[in-house]
Design a protein around this motif. Structure first.
Motif, PDB file in Angstrom:
ATOM      1  N   LEU A  37       0.809  -1.229   0.000  1.00 17.72           N
ATOM      2  CA  LEU A  37       0.000   0.000   0.000  1.00 17.72           C
ATOM      3  C   LEU A  37       0.838   1.273   0.000  1.00 17.72           C
ATOM      4  CD1 LEU A  37      -2.831  -0.996   2.521  1.00 17.72           C
ATOM      5  CD2 LEU A  37      -2.835  -1.205   0.030  1.00 17.72           C
ATOM      6  N   ILE A  38       2.155   1.128  -0.059  1.00 17.77           N
ATOM      7  CA  ILE A  38       3.025   2.306  -0.102  1.00 17.77           C
ATOM      8  C   ILE A  38       3.791   2.350  -1.415  1.00 17.77           C
ATOM      9  CG2 ILE A  38       4.994   3.481   0.951  1.00 17.77           C
ATOM     10  CD1 ILE A  38       4.079   2.437   3.640  1.00 17.77           C
ATOM     11  N   ALA A  39       4.668   1.383  -1.641  1.00 16.52           N
ATOM     12  CA  ALA A  39       5.492   1.423  -2.848  1.00 16.52           C
ATOM     13  C   ALA A  39       6.043   0.046  -3.169  1.00 16.52           C
ATOM     14  CB  ALA A  39       6.642   2.406  -2.673  1.00 16.52           C
ATOM     15  N   ASP A  40       6.188  -0.207  -4.447  1.00 13.93           N
ATOM     16  CA  ASP A  40       6.880  -1.379  -4.972  1.00 13.93           C
ATOM     17  C   ASP A  40       7.789  -0.865  -6.079  1.00 13.93           C
ATOM     18  OD1 ASP A  40       7.788  -3.801  -5.801  1.00 13.93           O
ATOM     19  OD2 ASP A  40       5.887  -4.499  -6.647  1.00 13.93           O
ATOM     20  N   VAL A  41       8.976  -0.420  -5.688  1.00 13.71           N
ATOM     21  CA  VAL A  41       9.868   0.236  -6.634  1.00 13.71           C
ATOM     22  C   VAL A  41      11.295  -0.263  -6.448  1.00 13.71           C
ATOM     23  CG1 VAL A  41       8.456   2.331  -6.714  1.00 13.71           C
ATOM     24  CG2 VAL A  41      10.368   2.190  -5.115  1.00 13.71           C
ATOM     25  N   LEU A  42      12.069  -0.176  -7.512  1.00  9.25           N
ATOM     26  CA  LEU A  42      13.496  -0.448  -7.458  1.00  9.25           C
ATOM     27  C   LEU A  42      14.231   0.876  -7.561  1.00  9.25           C
ATOM     28  CD1 LEU A  42      15.896  -2.417  -7.445  1.00  9.25           C
ATOM     29  CD2 LEU A  42      15.756  -2.455  -9.949  1.00  9.25           C
ATOM     30  N   LEU A  43      15.020   1.173  -6.539  1.00  7.93           N
ATOM     31  CA  LEU A  43      15.801   2.403  -6.497  1.00  7.93           C
ATOM     32  C   LEU A  43      17.265   2.063  -6.681  1.00  7.93           C
ATOM     33  CD1 LEU A  43      16.213   5.459  -5.821  1.00  7.93           C
ATOM     34  CD2 LEU A  43      16.335   4.753  -3.403  1.00  7.93           C
ATOM     35  N   THR A  44      17.923   2.721  -7.625  1.00  5.45           N
ATOM     36  CA  THR A  44      19.366   2.573  -7.785  1.00  5.45           C
ATOM     37  C   THR A  44      20.028   3.914  -7.496  1.00  5.45           C
ATOM     38  OG1 THR A  44      19.505   3.169 -10.141  1.00  5.45           O
ATOM     39  CG2 THR A  44      18.961   0.874  -9.601  1.00  5.45           C
ATOM     40  N   MET A  45      21.217   3.846  -6.890  1.00  3.69           N
ATOM     41  CA  MET A  45      21.971   5.046  -6.541  1.00  3.69           C
ATOM     42  C   MET A  45      23.410   4.877  -6.991  1.00  3.69           C
ATOM     43  SD  MET A  45      20.535   5.650  -2.658  1.00  3.69           S
ATOM     44  CE  MET A  45      20.393   3.912  -2.229  1.00  3.69           C
ATOM     45  N   ASP A  46      23.942   5.877  -7.652  1.00  5.58           N
ATOM     46  CA  ASP A  46      25.342   5.867  -8.083  1.00  5.58           C
ATOM     47  C   ASP A  46      26.064   7.059  -7.478  1.00  5.58           C
ATOM     48  OD1 ASP A  46      25.427   3.559  -9.918  1.00  5.58           O
ATOM     49  OD2 ASP A  46      23.989   4.726 -11.083  1.00  5.58           O
ATOM     50  N   GLY A  47      27.216   6.763  -6.842  1.00  6.47           N
ATOM     51  CA  GLY A  47      28.021   7.830  -6.255  1.00  6.47           C
ATOM     52  C   GLY A  47      27.429   8.440  -5.010  1.00  6.47           C
ATOM     53  N   ALA A  48      26.585   7.697  -4.282  1.00 10.08           N
ATOM     54  CA  ALA A  48      25.905   8.247  -3.105  1.00 10.08           C
ATOM     55  C   ALA A  48      26.888   8.495  -1.962  1.00 10.08           C
ATOM     56  CB  ALA A  48      24.804   7.298  -2.650  1.00 10.08           C
ATOM     57  N   THR A  49      26.625   9.555  -1.198  1.00 15.75           N
ATOM     58  CA  THR A  49      27.417   9.877  -0.009  1.00 15.75           C
ATOM     59  C   THR A  49      26.489  10.142   1.160  1.00 15.75           C
ATOM     60  OG1 THR A  49      27.472  12.249  -0.512  1.00 15.75           O
ATOM     61  CG2 THR A  49      29.287  10.894  -1.373  1.00 15.75           C
ATOM     62  N   LEU A  50      27.005   9.896   2.377  1.00 20.67           N
ATOM     63  CA  LEU A  50      26.240  10.147   3.599  1.00 20.67           C
ATOM     64  C   LEU A  50      26.982  11.166   4.435  1.00 20.67           C
ATOM     65  CD1 LEU A  50      23.764   9.302   5.306  1.00 20.67           C
ATOM     66  CD2 LEU A  50      25.269   7.643   6.448  1.00 20.67           C
ATOM     67  N   GLY A  51      26.372  12.334   4.626  1.00 25.97           N
ATOM     68  CA  GLY A  51      26.994  13.410   5.387  1.00 25.97           C
ATOM     69  C   GLY A  51      26.403  13.536   6.783  1.00 25.97           C
ATOM     70  N   GLY A  52      27.189  14.093   7.696  1.00 25.70           N
ATOM     71  CA  GLY A  52      26.735  14.305   9.072  1.00 25.70           C
ATOM     72  C   GLY A  52      27.161  13.226  10.042  1.00 25.70           C
ATOM     73  N   VAL A  53      27.976  12.263   9.596  1.00 26.74           N
ATOM     74  CA  VAL A  53      28.331  11.136  10.452  1.00 26.74           C
ATOM     75  C   VAL A  53      29.202  11.556  11.640  1.00 26.74           C
ATOM     76  CG1 VAL A  53      28.086   9.441   8.615  1.00 26.74           C
ATOM     77  CG2 VAL A  53      30.292  10.566   8.970  1.00 26.74           C
ATOM     78  N   LYS A  54      29.943  12.636  11.500  1.00 28.09           N
ATOM     79  CA  LYS A  54      30.786  13.075  12.612  1.00 28.09           C
ATOM     80  C   LYS A  54      29.968  13.585  13.790  1.00 28.09           C
ATOM     81  CE  LYS A  54      35.105  14.120  10.171  1.00 28.09           C
ATOM     82  NZ  LYS A  54      35.943  13.197  10.953  1.00 28.09           N
ATOM     83  N   GLY A  55      28.669  13.804  13.584  1.00 26.90           N
ATOM     84  CA  GLY A  55      27.809  14.253  14.672  1.00 26.90           C
ATOM     85  C   GLY A  55      27.155  13.126  15.444  1.00 26.90           C
ATOM     86  N   ILE A  56      27.474  11.872  15.135  1.00 25.60           N
ATOM     87  CA  ILE A  56      26.852  10.737  15.820  1.00 25.60           C
ATOM     88  C   ILE A  56      27.332  10.682  17.266  1.00 25.60           C
ATOM     89  CG2 ILE A  56      26.642   8.220  15.872  1.00 25.60           C
ATOM     90  CD1 ILE A  56      27.036   8.256  12.831  1.00 25.60           C
TER      91      ILE A  56
END
Length: 219
Positions: free
Chosen positions: A61-80
């Protein structure tokens, strides 16, 4: 998976002295933060994720999708930060870690999305995207044994729980040729907790999480 690595490395300080049955919650939290912050000084922020990621979102009831990501980055990790951590027992220990990130940013220079939402509405898109994640708490709870000299930890059972306050999704060129891109972005922004529940289930399946943590700190 970077979050899992942070959880594993934070365990470096979660050990009781031989004469201690229970460590004070504030003491173990301070120890986890000390080890975690020492590690984070070696991390480049934002963190580069895998060059190519494919993620299937299959939420009824929400989504049935395939998501692809190229070159993704995650910022803010130093604040954990670690909070309310606990280690009890001597031979078989109960270990509980809670890591909080007040703000993380997932940036996708290139994404593709194909599938449907709400069971029948076709959806596709291709372009740049970003997700702002607010107040994410990752809890790692398990049983096992820990030793200090040399340090090691071996879990016999472990589970990860993810909770977040909110995320804001911005997929550019979503549903191109229509005026629905903004609507779909708002829709996915509202479904953050449900999608994180799916991620949590997948990470807890089988022995992958347990073996990952035990492999890093094996005796």
């Amino acid at each position: 998976m970077k979050m899992l690595l942070f959880l594993a490395l934070a365990l470096h300080s979660c050990v009781a002295s031989p004469a201690s049955h229970v460590l004070e919650r504030t003491d173990i939290t301070a120890a986890v933060n000390l080890a975690l912050q020492a590690y984070l000084t070696t991390v480049t922020d934002p963190v580069a994720l895998k060059p190519h990621i494919e993620y299937k979102i299959d939420a009824p009831l929400i989504a049935d999708v395939l998501l692809t990501m190229d070159g993704a980055t995650l910022g803010g990790v130093k604040g954990i930060k670690a909070e309310n951590c606990l280690l009890t027992g001597t031979d078989s220990q109960d270990i509980e870690l809670n890591l909080r990130a007040t703000e993380l940013t997932l940036a996708m220079p290139a994404y593709t999305m194909n599938g449907s939402v709400v069971d029948h509405i076709p959806l596709h898109g291709k372009g740049q995207a970003g997700i702002e994640i607010e107040d994410l708490v990752a809890s790692l709870v398990g049983k096992g044994t820990a030793t200090l000299s040399p340090f090691s930890v071996q879990f016999t059972e472990i589970a990860l729980d993810l909770e977040l306050f909110r995320w804001t999704v911005d997929f550019q060129d979503l549903a191109p040729g229509t005026d629905l891109g903004t609507v779909f972005n708002q829709f996915f922004s509202m479904c953050g907790p449900e999608i994180f529940d799916l991620l949590e289930i997948r990470l807890n399946e089988g022995d992958g999480l347990l073996n990952f943590i035990n492999g890093i700190f094996k005796p």
